[in-house]
Motif scaffolding. Structure first.
Motif, PDB file in Angstrom:
ATOM      1  N   LEU A  32       0.842  -1.201   0.000  1.00 16.07           N
ATOM      2  CA  LEU A  32       0.000   0.000   0.000  1.00 16.07           C
ATOM      3  C   LEU A  32       0.877   1.251   0.000  1.00 16.07           C
ATOM      4  O   LEU A  32       0.909   2.013   0.972  1.00 16.07           O
ATOM      5  CB  LEU A  32      -0.931   0.001   1.224  1.00 16.07           C
ATOM      6  N   PRO A  33       1.589   1.497  -1.080  1.00 11.64           N
ATOM      7  CA  PRO A  33       2.509   2.641  -1.102  1.00 11.64           C
ATOM      8  C   PRO A  33       1.819   4.000  -1.077  1.00 11.64           C
ATOM      9  O   PRO A  33       2.462   5.005  -0.769  1.00 11.64           O
ATOM     10  CB  PRO A  33       3.270   2.440  -2.424  1.00 11.64           C
ATOM     11  N   ARG A  34       0.507   4.053  -1.393  1.00 14.81           N
ATOM     12  CA  ARG A  34      -0.190   5.336  -1.408  1.00 14.81           C
ATOM     13  C   ARG A  34      -0.989   5.571  -0.108  1.00 14.81           C
ATOM     14  O   ARG A  34      -1.899   6.403  -0.071  1.00 14.81           O
ATOM     15  CB  ARG A  34      -1.128   5.407  -2.619  1.00 14.81           C
ATOM     16  N   LEU A  35      -0.634   4.863   0.935  1.00 21.42           N
ATOM     17  CA  LEU A  35      -1.275   5.047   2.231  1.00 21.42           C
ATOM     18  C   LEU A  35      -1.064   6.480   2.715  1.00 21.42           C
ATOM     19  O   LEU A  35       0.035   7.029   2.621  1.00 21.42           O
ATOM     20  CB  LEU A  35      -0.681   4.060   3.237  1.00 21.42           C
ATOM     21  N   GLU A  36      -2.144   7.091   3.253  1.00 22.32           N
ATOM     22  CA  GLU A  36      -2.076   8.484   3.691  1.00 22.32           C
ATOM     23  C   GLU A  36      -2.173   8.648   5.205  1.00 22.32           C
ATOM     24  O   GLU A  36      -1.580   9.566   5.768  1.00 22.32           O
ATOM     25  CB  GLU A  36      -3.189   9.295   3.015  1.00 22.32           C
ATOM     26  N   LYS A  78       0.264  11.386   5.406  1.00 23.48           N
ATOM     27  CA  LYS A  78      -0.111  12.695   5.932  1.00 23.48           C
ATOM     28  C   LYS A  78      -0.357  12.664   7.439  1.00 23.48           C
ATOM     29  O   LYS A  78      -0.264  13.697   8.101  1.00 23.48           O
ATOM     30  CB  LYS A  78      -1.362  13.207   5.219  1.00 23.48           C
ATOM     31  N   SER A  79      -0.704  11.483   7.950  1.00 20.30           N
ATOM     32  CA  SER A  79      -1.002  11.367   9.375  1.00 20.30           C
ATOM     33  C   SER A  79      -0.398  10.077   9.907  1.00 20.30           C
ATOM     34  O   SER A  79      -0.562   9.015   9.296  1.00 20.30           O
ATOM     35  CB  SER A  79      -2.522  11.366   9.605  1.00 20.30           C
ATOM     36  N   LEU A  80       0.305  10.155  11.042  1.00 21.40           N
ATOM     37  CA  LEU A  80       0.952   8.990  11.639  1.00 21.40           C
ATOM     38  C   LEU A  80       0.774   9.037  13.149  1.00 21.40           C
ATOM     39  O   LEU A  80       1.129  10.020  13.798  1.00 21.40           O
ATOM     40  CB  LEU A  80       2.435   8.975  11.281  1.00 21.40           C
ATOM     41  N   ASP A  81       0.208   7.957  13.685  1.00 23.01           N
ATOM     42  CA  ASP A  81      -0.005   7.832  15.130  1.00 23.01           C
ATOM     43  C   ASP A  81       0.826   6.655  15.625  1.00 23.01           C
ATOM     44  O   ASP A  81       0.587   5.513  15.242  1.00 23.01           O
ATOM     45  CB  ASP A  81      -1.496   7.604  15.425  1.00 23.01           C
ATOM     46  N   LEU A  82       1.803   6.937  16.477  1.00 28.09           N
ATOM     47  CA  LEU A  82       2.715   5.904  16.979  1.00 28.09           C
ATOM     48  C   LEU A  82       2.556   5.708  18.483  1.00 28.09           C
ATOM     49  O   LEU A  82       3.516   5.360  19.175  1.00 28.09           O
ATOM     50  CB  LEU A  82       4.162   6.292  16.666  1.00 28.09           C
ATOM     51  N   GLN A  83       1.373   5.892  18.993  1.00 29.74           N
ATOM     52  CA  GLN A  83       1.139   5.800  20.438  1.00 29.74           C
ATOM     53  C   GLN A  83       1.551   4.440  20.983  1.00 29.74           C
ATOM     54  O   GLN A  83       1.085   3.398  20.544  1.00 29.74           O
ATOM     55  CB  GLN A  83      -0.335   6.048  20.741  1.00 29.74           C
ATOM     56  N   GLY A 124      11.009  11.791   8.728  1.00 30.89           N
ATOM     57  CA  GLY A 124      11.316  13.169   8.344  1.00 30.89           C
ATOM     58  C   GLY A 124      11.971  13.275   6.987  1.00 30.89           C
ATOM     59  O   GLY A 124      11.733  14.226   6.239  1.00 30.89           O
ATOM     60  N   GLN A 125      12.777  12.300   6.624  1.00 32.12           N
ATOM     61  CA  GLN A 125      13.484  12.327   5.354  1.00 32.12           C
ATOM     62  C   GLN A 125      12.586  11.956   4.169  1.00 32.12           C
ATOM     63  O   GLN A 125      12.776  12.483   3.066  1.00 32.12           O
ATOM     64  CB  GLN A 125      14.676  11.367   5.409  1.00 32.12           C
ATOM     65  N   CYS A 126      11.628  11.063   4.391  1.00 30.19           N
ATOM     66  CA  CYS A 126      10.866  10.490   3.266  1.00 30.19           C
ATOM     67  C   CYS A 126       9.437  11.023   3.143  1.00 30.19           C
ATOM     68  O   CYS A 126       8.924  11.137   2.026  1.00 30.19           O
ATOM     69  CB  CYS A 126      10.818   8.964   3.398  1.00 30.19           C
ATOM     70  N   CYS A 127       8.793  11.309   4.242  1.00 30.66           N
ATOM     71  CA  CYS A 127       7.356  11.647   4.228  1.00 30.66           C
ATOM     72  C   CYS A 127       7.182  13.161   4.288  1.00 30.66           C
ATOM     73  O   CYS A 127       6.794  13.718   5.330  1.00 30.66           O
ATOM     74  CB  CYS A 127       6.635  10.960   5.383  1.00 30.66           C
ATOM     75  N   LYS A 128       7.446  13.819   3.187  1.00 36.16           N
ATOM     76  CA  LYS A 128       7.468  15.277   3.152  1.00 36.16           C
ATOM     77  C   LYS A 128       6.079  15.906   3.219  1.00 36.16           C
ATOM     78  O   LYS A 128       5.973  17.132   3.330  1.00 36.16           O
ATOM     79  CB  LYS A 128       8.176  15.747   1.884  1.00 36.16           C
ATOM     80  N   GLN A 129       5.012  15.098   3.148  1.00 39.97           N
ATOM     81  CA  GLN A 129       3.652  15.628   3.229  1.00 39.97           C
ATOM     82  C   GLN A 129       3.020  15.421   4.607  1.00 39.97           C
ATOM     83  O   GLN A 129       1.834  15.691   4.788  1.00 39.97           O
ATOM     84  CB  GLN A 129       2.773  14.981   2.156  1.00 39.97           C
ATOM     85  N   LEU A 130       3.784  14.939   5.563  1.00 41.08           N
ATOM     86  CA  LEU A 130       3.240  14.626   6.881  1.00 41.08           C
ATOM     87  C   LEU A 130       2.691  15.878   7.562  1.00 41.08           C
ATOM     88  O   LEU A 130       3.399  16.882   7.690  1.00 41.08           O
ATOM     89  CB  LEU A 130       4.323  13.991   7.762  1.00 41.08           C
ATOM     90  N   GLU A 131       1.429  15.790   8.005  1.00 40.42           N
ATOM     91  CA  GLU A 131       0.766  16.924   8.652  1.00 40.42           C
ATOM     92  C   GLU A 131       0.436  16.661  10.113  1.00 40.42           C
ATOM     93  O   GLU A 131       0.385  17.591  10.913  1.00 40.42           O
ATOM     94  CB  GLU A 131      -0.531  17.268   7.901  1.00 40.42           C
TER      95      GLU A 131
END
Length: 379
Positions: free
Chosen positions: A131-135, A161-166, A179-186
Motif C-alpha cells: 500500500l505505497p499510497r497510504l495516507e 499525511k497522518s501517523l499515530d505511533l502511540q 522526516g526524510q521520506c514523508c514530506k507531506q506529513l501533517e
C-alpha cells in the motif's frame, strides 16, 4: 437480492464502486458485500478506511491486506483490540468432530514464539510494499515494531499525511526516516514513545517542518526543550500542539510560541511551566482558539491575564486542577476574549461565582438577544 442480476448486467464496475463509497455506515457496506462475489470484490475496492486489531498473526494478515483492499488510504491498527477466532460447534458423541482450520492452529502450541502474535517489522514492510499510497496510519501500542520497520515503511509510503505511533517503542532512526521520506506529513502523535530522544525529533522537524500542522508529545522522558526549539524553528505552520511532559520548561514553550504564530490549539500538562510560558503565548499566538491547562501548580492569574490581553480569538478554555487561578484570572479572560463560547473548570478551588458572572456578562455581545456562551462545566 431480487433484480440484482439486472444491476450487475447494466452497471459498470466504476459506477458500482462509487455507489459503495457513498454508503453511510459500515453495516450497510458489509451487507452489500454479501450479495454476490462481484459485489464483495467491488466493495473491497471502494474501501478507503479500515480499522483492525493486531492479534492472531497480524503479519500474515498485512501480507494479504493489499490484495483485498487495494485502494486503502487510511489504516488503524490497535494491538489492544483482539480478533475473535472461530470455535468448533458441539457435535454428537458418535460423530467425529470436524477439524477447524484457523490462524490459531499455528500459534496454539506451548513452544510458539509470543512475538508472532504481535505486529512486527516484517508486517510493516509488507504494508509499505503493498500500500505505497497510504495516507493515514495508526499503530496503537504495537510494542514489537522498531525503527527498522518504520524506516522500511517510510521509504515506501511517501504520501503519509497522518501517523499515530502511540505506545510504539521506536527509536530515533525510525523517526528520522519519517522526516526524510514523508514530506507531506501533517499530523503526528508520539504519545508514550519512550525510545525517542531530541536527536531523532530534531531530524523529524528538519524534514517535515514545512508541512506539520498537528503534533502530540506525551510521556516521552527523553524529549526536552531542545525538541520544542526545533519545532519553533522549523514547524512554522503548526496549528495544534499537545504537550504532556515533566521535562518541558518555559524555554521550550517560549520557542514554540515565538516560532508558531499560526497556533490554534494548545493543550499543556507540564508541571514545570510558569506564568512566563503563558505570557509568551499571549504575546505571540494571536490565532489561538483553544487553550487547555491541566494540573498546573505554578500558574497564577498573571498568566491568564496575558492570554486575555493577546488571544482575542480564544473560543474554548479548559482549566483542570489549576489551584492558583482565581476569579481575577477569569475576569481577565472575560475582558479580552469576547469570542469565548466554551468554558470548563474542574478542581480550581479559588474560582467562584464572581469569575463566572464576569464570563457570562462579557459574552452578551454580537446580538442583543443571543448569549454566545454555549457551555460551562464546573466541578
Amino acid at each position: 437480492m431480487r433484480g440484482h442480476d439486472l444491476i450487475n448486467t447494466f452497471l459498470p464496475d466504476e459506477l458500482m464502486v462509487e455507489i459503495f463509497a457513498h454508503l453511510p455506515t459500515k453495516s450497510n457496506r458489509d451487507a452489500c458485500s454479501l450479495v454476490c462475489r462481484r459485489w464483495l470484490r467491488l466493495e473491497r475496492l471502494s474501501r478507503s478506511t479500515l480499522r483492525i486489531g493486531a492479534s492472531a498473526s497480524p503479519d500474515l494478515f498485512l501480507h494479504l491486506l493489499p490484495s483485498r483492499f487495494s485502494n486503502l488510504r487510511n489504516l488503524h491498527i490497535d494491538e489492544r483490540l483482539s480478533i475473535p477466532l472461530p470455535l468448533p460447534l458441539p457435535v454428537p458423541a458418535r460423530r467425529r468432530p470436524p477439524k477447524v482450520h484457523c490462524l490459531a492452529d499455528k500459534t496454539s502450541s506451548a513452544d510458539t514464539n509470543p512475538d508472532s502474535l504481535c505486529l512486527s517489522d516484517a508486517g510493516l514492510t509488507a504494508l509499505g510494499e503493498g500500500l505505497p499510497r497510504l495516507e493515514r496510519l495508526s499503530l496503537i501500542w504495537c510494542s514489537n515494531v522498531s525503527s527498522d520497520g518504520l524506516k522500511s515503511l517510510a521509504h515506501k509510503c511517501t504520501f503519509l499525511k497522518s501517523l499515530d505511533l502511540q505506545g510504539c517503542f521506536i527509536g530515533d532512526e525510525g523517526l528520522a526516516a519519517i522526516g526524510q521520506c514523508c514530506k507531506q506529513l501533517e499530523e503526528l502523535n508520539l504519545r508514550f514513545c519512550e525510545g525517542l530522544t531530541d536527536s531523532g525529533f530534531t531530524e523529524l522537524a528538519l524534514g517535515v517542518g514545512k508541512s506539520m500542522k498537528s503534533l502530540g508529545v506525551a510521556a516521552c522522558a527523553k524529549i526536552t526543550d531542545v525538541s520544542m526549539e526545533a519545532v519553533g524553528s522549523h514547524c512554522r505552520s503548526l496549528e495544534t500542539l499537545t504537550l504532556d511532559s515533566e521535562f518541558i520548561h518555559n524555554k521550550g514553550v517560549l520557542a514554540v510560541a515565538q516560532g508558531c504564530s499560526h497556533l490554534k490549539v494548545l493543550k499543556l500538562q507540564c508541571i514545570n511551566l510558569t506564568d512566563d510560558a503563558l505570557k509568551a503565548v499571549g504575546a505571540a499566538c494571536f490565532s489561538l482558539e483553544l487553550l487547555a491547562l491541566y494540573s498546573f501548580q505554578r500558574f497564577t492569574d498573571k498568566g491568564l491575564r496575558a492570554i486575555g490581553n493577546g488571544c482575542k480569538k480564544l473560543k474554548t478554555l479548559t482549566l483542570i486542577d489549576c489551584y492558583y487561578l482565581s476569579d481575577k484570572g477569569l475576569e481577565a479572560i472575560a475582558t479580552g476574549c469576547k469570542e469565548l463560547t466554551h468554558l470548563e473548570v474542574n478542581g480550581c478551588h479559588n474560582i467562584g461565582t464572581i469569575g463566572l458572572e464576569s464570563i457570562g456578562k462579557s459574552c452578551k455581545l454580537g446580538t442583543k438577544e443571543l448569549l454566545l456562551l454555549e457551555s460551562i462545566v464546573i466541578c
